[in-house]
Design a protein around this motif. Structure first.
Motif, PDB file in Angstrom:
ATOM      1  N   VAL A  10       2.941  51.742  28.189  1.00 58.52           N
ATOM      2  CA  VAL A  10       3.123  51.466  29.618  1.00 58.52           C
ATOM      3  C   VAL A  10       1.959  50.610  30.132  1.00 58.52           C
ATOM      4  O   VAL A  10       2.175  49.638  30.861  1.00 58.52           O
ATOM      5  N   LYS A  11       0.745  50.962  29.724  1.00 56.76           N
ATOM      6  CA  LYS A  11      -0.414  50.160  30.133  1.00 56.76           C
ATOM      7  C   LYS A  11      -0.317  48.745  29.569  1.00 56.76           C
ATOM      8  O   LYS A  11      -0.643  47.779  30.266  1.00 56.76           O
ATOM      9  N   LEU A  12       0.119  48.616  28.326  1.00 61.20           N
ATOM     10  CA  LEU A  12       0.288  47.291  27.729  1.00 61.20           C
ATOM     11  C   LEU A  12       1.366  46.499  28.459  1.00 61.20           C
ATOM     12  O   LEU A  12       1.205  45.296  28.698  1.00 61.20           O
ATOM     13  N   PHE A  13       2.445  47.156  28.838  1.00 60.98           N
ATOM     14  CA  PHE A  13       3.509  46.488  29.574  1.00 60.98           C
ATOM     15  C   PHE A  13       2.990  45.931  30.895  1.00 60.98           C
ATOM     16  O   PHE A  13       3.242  44.776  31.233  1.00 60.98           O
ATOM     17  N   TRP A  14       2.268  46.753  31.661  1.00 58.24           N
ATOM     18  CA  TRP A  14       1.769  46.295  32.960  1.00 58.24           C
ATOM     19  C   TRP A  14       0.717  45.206  32.809  1.00 58.24           C
ATOM     20  O   TRP A  14       0.676  44.253  33.590  1.00 58.24           O
ATOM     21  N   PHE A  15      -0.147  45.331  31.793  1.00 53.77           N
ATOM     22  CA  PHE A  15      -1.151  44.306  31.550  1.00 53.77           C
ATOM     23  C   PHE A  15      -0.483  42.985  31.174  1.00 53.77           C
ATOM     24  O   PHE A  15      -0.843  41.924  31.698  1.00 53.77           O
ATOM     25  N   LEU A 114      -9.980  42.428  24.692  1.00 53.14           N
ATOM     26  CA  LEU A 114     -10.647  43.323  25.641  1.00 53.14           C
ATOM     27  C   LEU A 114      -9.745  44.489  26.034  1.00 53.14           C
ATOM     28  O   LEU A 114     -10.210  45.627  26.153  1.00 53.14           O
ATOM     29  N   PHE A 115      -8.460  44.215  26.233  1.00 53.06           N
ATOM     30  CA  PHE A 115      -7.524  45.291  26.546  1.00 53.06           C
ATOM     31  C   PHE A 115      -7.465  46.295  25.396  1.00 53.06           C
ATOM     32  O   PHE A 115      -7.492  47.510  25.613  1.00 53.06           O
ATOM     33  N   ASP A 116      -7.399  45.796  24.178  1.00 56.37           N
ATOM     34  CA  ASP A 116      -7.308  46.662  23.003  1.00 56.37           C
ATOM     35  C   ASP A 116      -8.579  47.492  22.836  1.00 56.37           C
ATOM     36  O   ASP A 116      -8.519  48.693  22.576  1.00 56.37           O
ATOM     37  N   ILE A 117      -9.727  46.873  22.984  1.00 57.30           N
ATOM     38  CA  ILE A 117     -10.990  47.600  22.843  1.00 57.30           C
ATOM     39  C   ILE A 117     -11.126  48.651  23.941  1.00 57.30           C
ATOM     40  O   ILE A 117     -11.540  49.780  23.677  1.00 57.30           O
ATOM     41  N   TYR A 118     -10.766  48.304  25.156  1.00 57.87           N
ATOM     42  CA  TYR A 118     -10.826  49.277  26.255  1.00 57.87           C
ATOM     43  C   TYR A 118      -9.905  50.468  25.968  1.00 57.87           C
ATOM     44  O   TYR A 118     -10.294  51.618  26.151  1.00 57.87           O
TER      45      TYR A 118
END
Length: 129
Positions: A10-15, A114-118
């Motif tokens: 869900v976070k990946l979808f919104w990002f 950055l999204f993946d590391i976070y």
């Protein structure tokens, strides 16, 4: 308690949706040669790649036979190798706009990294308790 896989997706979808909308808005407001014609393919590639690698990382962290550092480094290496393969496939077709391809690709690569590391670091915090 670990980060549930659906919440990660869900976070990946919104990002990704935010990046797609931001890219579309910037391309409409600032038309010019700096938007590579493959920018939508790059965004789609990194969305799929980040989703698959996120699921793999969460699965490997739940096995508890790998430590978190090796999982993060492994996922980063896989991301790098897949990105090199993607660049090779795009450039193999004979691209003329090489400078803006590299700039656009690098920006998108860093944003998804950055999204993946976070996401992985917040998941590690949950595993350390």
């Amino acid at each position: 308690m670990k980060l549930p896989v659906p919440e990660l997706m869900v976070k990946l979808f919104w990002f990704s949706l935010a990046l797609f909308l931001l890219t579309g808005a910037l391309e409409a407001v600032f038309p010019g040669p700096w938007w590579h014609e493959q920018i939508w393919a790059m965004l789609f590639f990194f969305t799929i790649l980040t989703g698959i690698l996120g699921l793999l990382a969460v699965k490997l962290m739940t096995l508890e036979m790998f430590n978190a550092v090796s999982v993060i480094l492994g996922v980063t290496v896989i991301r790098l190798v897949c990105s090199i393969g993607f660049v090779f496939l795009i450039l193999w077709g004979g691209d003329e706009n090489l400078l803006w391809f590299v700039v656009d690709f690098f920006i998108i690569y860093l944003l998804y990294l950055l999204f993946d590391i976070y996401g992985l670091i917040t998941n590690l915090r949950l595993h350390s308790k």
